[in-house]
Enzyme design. Structure first.
Site, PDB file in Angstrom:
ATOM      1  N   HIS A 173       0.801  -1.227   0.000  1.00 39.99           N
ATOM      2  CA  HIS A 173       0.000   0.000   0.000  1.00 39.99           C
ATOM      3  C   HIS A 173       0.835   1.278   0.000  1.00 39.99           C
ATOM      4  O   HIS A 173       0.380   2.323   0.481  1.00 39.99           O
ATOM      5  CB  HIS A 173      -0.968   0.018   1.207  1.00 39.99           C
ATOM      6  N   TYR A 175       3.419   2.229   1.656  1.00 37.25           N
ATOM      7  CA  TYR A 175       4.033   2.696   2.903  1.00 37.25           C
ATOM      8  C   TYR A 175       5.514   2.295   2.922  1.00 37.25           C
ATOM      9  O   TYR A 175       6.030   1.696   1.967  1.00 37.25           O
ATOM     10  CB  TYR A 175       3.270   2.128   4.107  1.00 37.25           C
ATOM     11  N   ARG A 320     -15.127  -4.717   3.697  1.00 38.63           N
ATOM     12  CA  ARG A 320     -16.469  -4.166   3.492  1.00 38.63           C
ATOM     13  C   ARG A 320     -17.613  -5.160   3.759  1.00 38.63           C
ATOM     14  O   ARG A 320     -18.585  -4.784   4.424  1.00 38.63           O
ATOM     15  CB  ARG A 320     -16.572  -3.561   2.087  1.00 38.63           C
ATOM     16  N   CYS A 343     -22.977  -5.910   0.987  1.00 37.74           N
ATOM     17  CA  CYS A 343     -22.292  -4.643   0.704  1.00 37.74           C
ATOM     18  C   CYS A 343     -22.663  -4.172  -0.698  1.00 37.74           C
ATOM     19  O   CYS A 343     -22.730  -4.974  -1.624  1.00 37.74           O
ATOM     20  CB  CYS A 343     -20.789  -4.896   0.809  1.00 37.74           C
ATOM     21  N   CYS A 361     -21.847   3.190   7.450  1.00 37.97           N
ATOM     22  CA  CYS A 361     -22.084   2.238   6.355  1.00 37.97           C
ATOM     23  C   CYS A 361     -23.487   2.436   5.833  1.00 37.97           C
ATOM     24  O   CYS A 361     -24.434   2.616   6.600  1.00 37.97           O
ATOM     25  CB  CYS A 361     -21.891   0.814   6.870  1.00 37.97           C
TER      26      CYS A 361
HETATM   27 FE1  SF4 Z   1     -20.260  -1.690   1.613  1.00 34.41          FE
HETATM   28 FE2  SF4 Z   1     -21.006   0.832   1.278  1.00 34.41          FE
HETATM   29 FE3  SF4 Z   1     -21.245  -0.348   3.664  1.00 34.41          FE
HETATM   30 FE4  SF4 Z   1     -18.853   0.262   2.750  1.00 34.41          FE
HETATM   31  S1  SF4 Z   1     -20.485   1.693   3.253  1.00 34.41           S
HETATM   32  S2  SF4 Z   1     -19.454  -1.659   3.666  1.00 34.41           S
HETATM   33  S3  SF4 Z   1     -19.085  -0.119   0.594  1.00 34.41           S
HETATM   34  S4  SF4 Z   1     -22.327  -0.874   1.820  1.00 34.41           S
END
Ligand code: SF4
Ligand code: ADP
Length: 705
Positions: A173, A175, A320, A343, A361
């Site tokens: 990443h 770093y 996520r 998600c 979220c």
């Molecule tokens: Fe998934 Fe959106 Fe929740 Fe992030 S904010 S975990 S991308 S649903």
């Protein structure tokens, strides 16, 4: 319900060095916007994931020393004994549910500005800060490297003492460690630069020293990129990564693999779908005997089982999916697949860390609220009355309120004007790349179907008179908002067009309703999030000549916080859509639009027959106001509340939160907003001299760590 045997493989234990994960569900390190600033919020949030069945639950990036300080992005830290105590809140909570706890040791190098500690950042050489701050790093000499190794070792010991089971050497990443590995950045002439062996030396030393310090009790993991970069053709360039990994192959206990392009690894669903790292992973397991984990925004148990069966990975990594549904493993284990809160890939979670505030979220309104509001993603307090609730409008806010109230046991009537539920998500999900947003609706619709106490009335446009006819004790107005055609100039909404051109000015709502301009069109984006870019792409796909202009310095400006701004711009450029930034719409007469540069210059005239204004929204609160006006609130036979975009237009996550918050607050005496919103160390009387502040004890100097 029982588990489908096809998924048994996901519940096999995996030995990781001296420790064993109870199953293959591995919550990889992910940022939260909480870090060392909010230890109790963090511990409660990770605890819920362990409770939800994750076999491993990791921290976010943990700074090993004050010379790696990422504020305003809140990292975790392992600087001193206070950090040990703070982390043990999390490890104790995670262990209570039989999960392993992992800590990612991190040193930012040229990515950190050290704005809190004001210590000069150091890296493999002296070069400009990679996060865009106006400073350069100090080149590490050999003494710096020795000191750095000592810091790393001490942080590893602290991680062990805090109760962690897996400790990371973080070599990716962009770093510090990935800069040592990178032949283009690492131009050193000593034994840490030049040959592959030299460039991997520091990572090797850290793995060995971490193992020597804590390896009897903790597993040592390495986070490493499988590719060198993405080629011009979009294909991965592996370069020397295979040789590099082969040199270190069996030194750590676990390989946590990702890739060089964060916008793919953490890609928004608009561009990147499930399992995008699969093409990068083909060779990894063949060069090590140690377990391998990678991410892929996995929400389908079929994809997960296939990844393991086909030998791509040993563990299913997730950030996520574990945020959207902390109980994902439990739901698969118990055969409750329809209850998975998938998600949607919007990356709103990531925006918390970008902005320096706690995570939120879209799908999971309880994320980040486990400690400060005591919310839980699965269990909600039962109802405390026999009240009937009428909710008007089945967008995200209304659906979430109905779902949560239904789960609490209330009798709920959800009235929706249209045939489809989902409100704005149903409409937006039809736009290019936005398909996965429909999961916001689908998850809730599935749950509502199972609730005998929730009745859904479609094609039921409610007037004030209709509302009075319903025998409800509580009425919730969730009627959303509408895009408006005017320009917001910072003070007022004003029409930026001649009155006779009004018919040539469209809004995103009209476009989503299927209206298409005839001929060249300007999309003016004063909103600055995704909608302007998506509408431009939609019109382009319909064969129109489209120009995109925005008042901001960047295309889809706010998407910088969700990590996809650059990709959006590249994508629209590749489509051939002209992109004009830092322009304000000054006029439109139906034949041409006049754009004025924010920083001066002469006005530009663009020949367009239509303008789509993506600027602001009007709350659709007429019904709310009519009801309020009807009798004055105290005389109404029900309580009246507006939620979601009808209260104040915002992002989908805010509408979901609003619905959830209403449902949790109903019939409680607790003022939901007066709960402890801050997670800070209490200042005790002994810290302060009542006569003044001069005798506040000076902090103990912390040198030479
Ligand atoms: Fe998934 Fe959106 Fe929740 Fe992030 S904010 S975990 S991308 S649903
Ligand atoms: P939010 O994001 O706040 O949930 P949305 O705009 O997504 O808001 O959804 C609002 C929903 O309310 C839409 O589906 C719309 O059809 C519905 N709606 C608006 N006015 C009425 C009304 N008077 N009666 C019933 N439903 C309504």
């Amino acid at each position: 319900m029982t588990r489908d045997p096809r998924y048994d493989i996901l519940f096999e234990p995996v030995k990781i060095g001296p420790v064993t994960a109870k199953n293959r569900f591995y919550q990889v390190p992910h940022c939260t916007g909480m870090g060392w600033l909010r230890p109790r919020m963090l511990a409660a949030m990770r605890k819920v994931k362990a409770e939800g069945g994750w076999g491993v639950v990791c921290t976010e990036y943990n700074s090993i020393h004050p010379s790696s300080d990422d504020l305003p992005h809140p990292s975790a830290s392992l600087w001193d004994d206070n950090d040990i105590r703070a982390h043990s809140l999390m490890t104790d909570a995670v262990h209570q549910h039989g999960a392993l706890a992992g800590a990612e040791l991190w040193y930012g190098g040229a990515r950190t500005p050290n704005l809190l500690t004001r210590i000069t950042p150091m890296d493999v050489g002296s070069f400009p800060n990679l996060a865009g701050h106006p400073l350069q790093t100090r080149a590490m000499d050999k003494e710096d490297i020795r000191t750095f190794r000592r810091w790393h070792r001490r942080a590893a010991i602290r991680a062990r003492d805090a109760g962690f089971d897996i400790v990371y050497v973080y070599a990716t990443h962009g770093y510090l460690l990935s800069n040592f590995l990178n032949p283009r950045i690492n131009t050193r002439c000593d034994e840490y630069g030049g040959s592959l062996e030299n460039r991997t030396r520091l990572v090797r030393e850290l793995i060995e020293e971490t193992r020597e310090a804590i390896g009897d009790r903790c597993a040592v993991a390495v986070r490493f990129a499988a590719d060198d970069k993405i080629g011009e053709d979009g294909e991965p360039v592996f370069g020397e990564r295979r040789d590099m990994l082969a040199m270190l192959a069996d030194l750590p206990d676990l390989w946590d693999i990702n890739i060089s392009d964060y916008s793919v690894e953490m890609g928004a669903s608009r561009f990147i779908k499930e399992a995008p790292l699969e093409p990068y992973m083909s060779w990894v397991r063949s060069v090590t005997t140690k377990p391998v984990v990678t991410v892929g925004r996995f929400t389908s148990p079929d994809t997960m089982a296939r990844q393991v069966r086909s030998g791509i990975v040993d563990l299913i990594g997730a950030a996520r999916p574990s945020i959207a549904d902390p109980f994902l493993p439990k739901k698969i284990e118990e055969g409750r697949l329809s209850e998975i809160r998938e998600c949607i890939g919007c990356n709103v979670c990531y925006s918390g860390d970008s902005i320096g505030v706690p995570i939120r979220c879209t799908q999971n309104p309880t994320m980040g609220e486990e400690w400060r509001r005591g919310w839980h993603p699965e269990s909600l307090p039962p109802k405390t009355s026999h009240a009937r609730v009428l909710i008007v409008g089945a967008g995200p806010a209304g659906m979430e309120a109905a779902r949560a109230l239904g789960q609490r046991g209330y009798e709920v009537m959800l009235a929706e004007a249209g045939r489809d539920l989902g409100g704005r998500v149903t409409r937006e999900a039809k736009l290019p790349g936005m398909r996965e947003y429909i999961r916001v609706r689908d998850y809730r619709e599935q749950q509502l179907r199972k609730m005998a106490n929730v009745e859904v009335f479609r094609e039921s446009h409610m007037s004030a008179a209709d509302v009075f006819e319903v025998d409800a004790s509580h009425v919730v107005i969730a009627t959303g908002s509408n895009w408006r055609p005017e320009l917001f100039d910072g003070e007022r909404f004003l029409p930026a067009y001649d009155p006779e051109a009004a018919a040539h000015v469209l809004t995103p709502d009209e476009i989503m309703d299927g209206k298409l301009p005839a001929g060249p069109t300007l999309v003016f984006d004063g909103d600055g999030y995704y909608m302007g870019g998506v509408i431009a792409e939609h019109l382009h796909a319909a064969g129109l000549q489209v120009t995109y202009a925005t008042a901001y310095d960047s295309v889809s400006n706010w998407s910088g916080n969700t990590g996809d701004r650059a990709r959006i711009r590249r994508h629209l450029t590749q489509l051939g859509i002209p992109l004009l930034t830092a322009r304000t719409l000054k006029g439109f007469d139906g034949i041409e639009a006049v754009l004025r540069g924010t920083y001066g210059g002469t006005d530009e005239r663009i020949a367009v027959g239509h303008v789509v204004m993506v600027t602001g929204r009007t709350p659709n609160d007429r019904l709310y106001r009519e009801l309020k006006d009807e009798a004055g609130n105290s005389d109404l036979p029900f309580t009246l509340t507006r939620i979601g975009d009808c209260e104040a237009p915002a992002i989908i996550a805010a509408a979901i939160l609003s619905g959830h918050r209403y449902a949790l607050a109903l019939d409680t005496t607790v003022d939901i907003d007066s709960e402890p919103l801050r997670d800070r160390v209490e200042i005790t009387c002994g810290d302060k001299n009542p006569k003044g502040l001069t005798s506040v004890p000076a902090p103990t100097p912390r040198h030479g760590r």
